[in-house]
Design an enzyme around this catalytic site. Structure first.
Site, PDB file in Angstrom:
ATOM      1  N   GLY A  31       0.811  -1.212   0.000  1.00  0.00           N
ATOM      2  CA  GLY A  31       0.000   0.000   0.000  1.00  0.00           C
ATOM      3  C   GLY A  31       0.845   1.264   0.000  1.00  0.00           C
ATOM      4  O   GLY A  31       2.042   1.230  -0.255  1.00  0.00           O
ATOM      5  N   HIS A  37       4.674   1.993  -7.997  1.00  0.00           N
ATOM      6  CA  HIS A  37       3.669   0.928  -7.992  1.00  0.00           C
ATOM      7  C   HIS A  37       2.771   1.014  -9.234  1.00  0.00           C
ATOM      8  O   HIS A  37       2.422   0.008  -9.832  1.00  0.00           O
ATOM      9  CB  HIS A  37       2.753   1.054  -6.762  1.00  0.00           C
ATOM     10  CG  HIS A  37       3.445   0.836  -5.451  1.00  0.00           C
ATOM     11  ND1 HIS A  37       3.658   1.843  -4.556  1.00  0.00           N
ATOM     12  CD2 HIS A  37       3.968  -0.282  -4.886  1.00  0.00           C
ATOM     13  CE1 HIS A  37       4.265   1.369  -3.479  1.00  0.00           C
ATOM     14  NE2 HIS A  37       4.479   0.081  -3.656  1.00  0.00           N
ATOM     15  N   GLN A  61       7.573  -9.617   7.867  1.00  0.00           N
ATOM     16  CA  GLN A  61       8.835  -9.147   7.283  1.00  0.00           C
ATOM     17  C   GLN A  61       9.421  -7.968   8.058  1.00  0.00           C
ATOM     18  O   GLN A  61      10.414  -7.372   7.637  1.00  0.00           O
ATOM     19  CB  GLN A  61       8.672  -8.835   5.801  1.00  0.00           C
ATOM     20  CG  GLN A  61       7.785  -7.660   5.457  1.00  0.00           C
ATOM     21  CD  GLN A  61       7.498  -7.579   3.967  1.00  0.00           C
ATOM     22  OE1 GLN A  61       6.737  -8.372   3.425  1.00  0.00           O
ATOM     23  NE2 GLN A  61       8.098  -6.641   3.267  1.00  0.00           N
ATOM     24  N   GLY A 147       9.376  -4.597  -8.373  1.00  0.00           N
ATOM     25  CA  GLY A 147      10.223  -3.483  -8.810  1.00  0.00           C
ATOM     26  C   GLY A 147      11.708  -3.782  -8.628  1.00  0.00           C
ATOM     27  O   GLY A 147      12.110  -4.496  -7.706  1.00  0.00           O
ATOM     28  N   ASP A 150      13.930  -2.839  -5.209  1.00  0.00           N
ATOM     29  CA  ASP A 150      14.193  -3.883  -4.218  1.00  0.00           C
ATOM     30  C   ASP A 150      14.916  -5.019  -4.942  1.00  0.00           C
ATOM     31  O   ASP A 150      14.374  -6.099  -5.161  1.00  0.00           O
ATOM     32  CB  ASP A 150      12.877  -4.363  -3.599  1.00  0.00           C
ATOM     33  CG  ASP A 150      12.196  -3.239  -2.849  1.00  0.00           C
ATOM     34  OD1 ASP A 150      12.735  -2.804  -1.835  1.00  0.00           O
ATOM     35  OD2 ASP A 150      11.147  -2.778  -3.315  1.00  0.00           O
ATOM     36  N   GLN A 153      15.298  -8.354  -3.179  1.00  0.00           N
ATOM     37  CA  GLN A 153      13.996  -9.032  -3.102  1.00  0.00           C
ATOM     38  C   GLN A 153      13.663  -9.713  -4.429  1.00  0.00           C
ATOM     39  O   GLN A 153      13.228 -10.867  -4.467  1.00  0.00           O
ATOM     40  CB  GLN A 153      12.927  -7.998  -2.737  1.00  0.00           C
ATOM     41  CG  GLN A 153      11.493  -8.505  -2.860  1.00  0.00           C
ATOM     42  CD  GLN A 153      10.496  -7.523  -2.295  1.00  0.00           C
ATOM     43  OE1 GLN A 153      10.332  -7.436  -1.086  1.00  0.00           O
ATOM     44  NE2 GLN A 153       9.799  -6.785  -3.144  1.00  0.00           N
ATOM     45  N   SER A 185       9.703   5.560  -3.066  1.00  0.00           N
ATOM     46  CA  SER A 185       9.526   4.564  -2.020  1.00  0.00           C
ATOM     47  C   SER A 185       8.475   5.086  -1.056  1.00  0.00           C
ATOM     48  O   SER A 185       8.429   6.300  -0.787  1.00  0.00           O
ATOM     49  CB  SER A 185      10.859   4.378  -1.272  1.00  0.00           C
ATOM     50  OG  SER A 185      10.630   3.737  -0.036  1.00  0.00           O
ATOM     51  N   ARG A 187       8.557   4.728   1.968  1.00  0.00           N
ATOM     52  CA  ARG A 187       9.285   5.201   3.149  1.00  0.00           C
ATOM     53  C   ARG A 187       9.867   6.609   2.976  1.00  0.00           C
ATOM     54  O   ARG A 187      10.322   7.188   3.949  1.00  0.00           O
ATOM     55  CB  ARG A 187      10.388   4.212   3.526  1.00  0.00           C
ATOM     56  CG  ARG A 187       9.822   2.931   4.136  1.00  0.00           C
ATOM     57  CD  ARG A 187      10.910   2.051   4.695  1.00  0.00           C
ATOM     58  NE  ARG A 187      10.393   0.979   5.502  1.00  0.00           N
ATOM     59  CZ  ARG A 187      10.213  -0.279   5.096  1.00  0.00           C
ATOM     60  NH1 ARG A 187      10.506  -0.619   3.864  1.00  0.00           N
ATOM     61  NH2 ARG A 187       9.735  -1.189   5.923  1.00  0.00           N
TER      62      ARG A 187
HETATM   63  O1  PAF Z   1       8.037  -4.963  -1.863  1.00  0.00           O
HETATM   64  C1  PAF Z   1       7.087  -4.964  -1.058  1.00  0.00           C
HETATM   65  O2  PAF Z   1       6.305  -4.014  -0.978  1.00  0.00           O
HETATM   66  C2  PAF Z   1       6.879  -6.166  -0.154  1.00  0.00           C
HETATM   67  O3  PAF Z   1       8.094  -6.685   0.281  1.00  0.00           O
HETATM   68  C3  PAF Z   1       6.003  -7.267  -0.787  1.00  0.00           C
HETATM   69  C4  PAF Z   1       6.664  -7.872  -2.011  1.00  0.00           C
HETATM   70  C5  PAF Z   1       4.654  -6.680  -1.164  1.00  0.00           C
HETATM   71  C6  PAF Z   1       5.780  -8.401   0.216  1.00  0.00           C
HETATM   72  O4  PAF Z   1       5.133  -7.952   1.360  1.00  0.00           O
END
Ligand code: PAF
Length: 283
Positions: A31, A37, A61, A147, A150, A153, A185, A187
């Site tokens: 969100g 996004h 996480q 994306g 990250d 990730q 981001s 954040r």
């Molecule tokens: O990248 C993110 O926003 C989160 O790590 C994800 C992939 C939605 C998993 O909670």
């Protein structure tokens, strides 16, 4: 746009879409959506008949000392943004529905998960892999879009999908930046006005490394010193968590640049921990 929060409902809906031979692309999010996004949703739109966005701040996480409770949230704005971007289904489950009280199964890619961000966030990628697997199981998407900001990730999810034979194609979306170069981001919302004005120096530091590498500086330690000095000079209040030159697939640290590598960084600035990366080339 249909909004679904029940697990049973999303499962049945996706099953019925599959029966109608519709392809599904999933964009997992936590969100507080920004243009990054939205570009992932647009990418998903190009790929599949049905676009599903998940909006779930995944508690597993976050370590107890991290920002789970402070994570920015604006449900109404997210609904408007996802709908305008062409989302068909928004899935926003409750944490209590996603995780049983005695939840005890985890998905991990430990070798890759302990590197880079995993050094300061040791449980982070286990939480990410677990929730992404849960979303894949519920939705059974043909495609899932993540994306490149990250970077770790993305590499971990690709490895998880490959090693566990998951039936989904992972699509990577480019980093979307503010006009001054700061990687978008959720954040960034933590930054004060002053911190926000200085944060673009992280990107500028990475661009400087790319230029130095092209001009013949191929030693990782020398590049780290250049980055550290640049940050120290321009954002003295920032603290570098890490700056690493890594292999783009294995994420292993490289001592010297051969053809190309990724430089990934994490920098603490005020209440935010900002990550960014750049592909650097030797010629
Ligand atoms: O990248 C993110 O926003 C989160 O790590 C994800 C992939 C939605 C998993 O909670």
């Amino acid at each position: 746009m249909k909004i679904v929060s029940e697990l049973k409902e999303i499962k049945e809906l996706c099953k019925s879409l599959k029966k109608q031979e519709k392809t599904i692309a999933l964009v997992p999010t936590m969100g507080f959506l920004h243009a990054g996004h939205i570009s992932l949703i647009k990418k998903a739109r190009e790929k599949a008949n049905i676009v599903i966005v998940s909006r779930f701040v995944n508690p597993t996480q976050f370590a107890p000392n991290e920002d789970l409770d402070a994570y920015p949230n604006d449900r109404e704005r997210d609904h408007k943004a996802t709908s305008e971007a062409g989302t068909d289904i928004l899935f926003e489950p409750l944490a209590t529905a996603m995780y049983n009280e005695n939840h005890g199964a985890w998905v991990e890619v430990p070798e890759l998960g302990k590197l880079l961000c995993g050094q300061t966030r040791p449980i982070h990628f286990r939480g990410v892999c677990t929730v992404v697997t849960k979303l894949f199981n519920l939705i059974q998407p043909d495609f899932a879009v993540f994306g490149k900001k990250d970077f770790q990730q993305l590499a971990i999810i690709r490895r998880m999908v490959r090693d566990l034979n998951m039936n989904v194609e992972i699509i990577a979306g480019d980093i979307i930046r503010e006009d001054d170069g700061l990687a978008m981001s959720s954040r960034n919302a933590y930054l004060t006005k002053e911190e926000r004005s200085l944060a673009p120096f992280i990107r500028k530091g990475l661009l400087l490394l790319a230029e130095k590498a092209k001009n013949g500086e191929h030693n990782a330690n020398s590049l780290y010193v250049i980055f550290s000095q640049f940050i120290q000079e321009h954002i003295p209040q920032a603290r570098i968590d890490y700056v690493k030159m890594i292999d783009k697939d294995e994420l292993t640290e490289l001592e010297n640049l051969k053809d190309c590598a990724v430089v990934a960084v994490a920098v603490y600035l005020g209440k935010a921990r900002l990550i960014d990366n750049i592909l650097i080339e030797s010629k």
